[in-house]
Design an enzyme around this catalytic site. Structure first.
Site, mmCIF file in Angstrom:
data_model
loop_
_atom_site.group_PDB
_atom_site.id
_atom_site.type_symbol
_atom_site.label_atom_id
_atom_site.label_comp_id
_atom_site.label_asym_id
_atom_site.label_seq_id
_atom_site.Cartn_x
_atom_site.Cartn_y
_atom_site.Cartn_z
ATOM 1 N N SER A 1 -3.979 32.063 -49.699
ATOM 2 C CA SER A 1 -4.763 31.320 -50.689
ATOM 3 C C SER A 1 -4.051 30.094 -51.251
ATOM 4 O O SER A 1 -4.692 29.222 -51.826
ATOM 5 C CB SER A 1 -5.159 32.242 -51.844
ATOM 6 O OG SER A 1 -4.024 32.617 -52.609
ATOM 7 N N LYS B 1 -1.847 31.351 -58.429
ATOM 8 C CA LYS B 1 -2.807 30.251 -58.322
ATOM 9 C C LYS B 1 -2.242 29.044 -59.066
ATOM 10 O O LYS B 1 -1.209 29.127 -59.743
ATOM 11 C CB LYS B 1 -4.166 30.631 -58.936
ATOM 12 C CG LYS B 1 -4.806 31.902 -58.391
ATOM 13 C CD LYS B 1 -5.254 31.771 -56.954
ATOM 14 C CE LYS B 1 -5.868 33.082 -56.449
ATOM 15 N NZ LYS B 1 -6.112 33.042 -54.990
#
Length: 280
Positions: A95, A168
């Site tokens: 990701s 993230k």
């Protein structure tokens, strides 16, 4: 090492007590003086041997105490480092390509948030606020990677619950309005379009449209590999509209330490957000 015992130094059997008989005094006196000197030497050697034994025992005890102090101090220092300063994590998914790839090891500063404030563009590790990792089984490292994880866990630099964390990039701070009109359009923060050089090769800013104002004490986070990231955009139905509580943030990733050929400092892309105004 052999210890010197009293039996290792036998007394001369010919040495006796001084004689008081006349006519033999000189000869006997001479032998007695030699005997006294030898006996004195023997006693001195015995005293040295006797003194040496407890000294060695004392030295052994001192080494054990020092070793114990060093081990305890190392464990306490490790706990303090893990609790207040830095913690190690590994990257399990794609990701965050191409900034971070699978099996990268990163160090996370626990001083942010805290003494230092979070900024847009920071890479953060946070604990799953609920449902983000649902159905995803943590990847168990094996071989030397597993051994390294075990060492990090033992010394307190690696979390026991590493499988419950995500990584993230912070895009929106509390009060920011974060939006995107859909495929082919840039992400905007407070009306300013972002030029995002950290996106994965071939990735677009967002394959879906969204428009949200970040709640107080929360963050809007997105992966760099947007089309392979289950981030804030996919959790808009959750409490907070997809934003995560700042309280769930473990810290800010500041360096990639492994593998060595990828080791680098994780700089904040300040230029990307420099024109973004503060939330009104």
């Amino acid at each position: 090492m052999h210890e010197t015992s009293a039996g290792a130094w036998p007394a001369d059997p010919q040495l006796g007590e001084p004689s008081t008989e006349g006519g033999r005094g000189d000869g006997v006196t001479g032998g007695t003086e030699a005997g006294a000197e030898a006996s004195s030497t023997t006693r001195a050697q015995r005293r040295l041997a006797e003194r040496g034994r407890p000294a060695r025992r004392s030295a052994g005890g001192s080494i054990l105490r020092e070793t114990a102090i060093i081990l305890v101090s190392a464990l306490v220092l490790s706990w303090l480092i893990k609790t207040f300063l830095v913690q190690a994590f590994f990257i399990p998914s794609s990701s965050m390509h191409d900034t971070l790839v699978e099996d990268d090891r990163i160090m996370v500063s626990k001083l942010t948030p805290g003494p230092f404030d979070l900024e847009r563009g920071d890479i953060v590790v946070f604990k799953d606020p609920g449902g983000w990792l649902e159905g995803q089984k943590p990847v168990e490292a094996t071989g030397w990677r597993g051994a390294m994880n075990d060492v990090f866990t033992f010394v307190g630099l690696y979390p026991q619950d590493a499988g419950e964390h995500l990584v993230k990039r912070v895009i929106g701070l509390p009060g920011d309005r974060v939006a995107c009109a859909g495929p082919g359009e840039p992400v905007t923060v407070n009306g300013v379009a972002l030029d995002e050089p950290y996106l994965a090769a071939g990735a677009i800013p967002s394959q879906m449209d969204f428009d949200i104002t970040v709640p107080p004490n929360s963050l809007w986070v997105m992966g760099d590999n947007r089309q392979s990231s289950s981030d804030s955009r996919l959790h808009r139905g959750d409490p907070g509209g997809g934003s995560i509580p700042i309280g769930n943030v473990v810290g800010k990733a500041f360096v990639l330490v492994w593998p060595l050929d990828r080791a680098t400092v994780l700089h904040n892309p300040g230029a990307t957000f420099e024109d973004v105004p503060d939330a009104s």
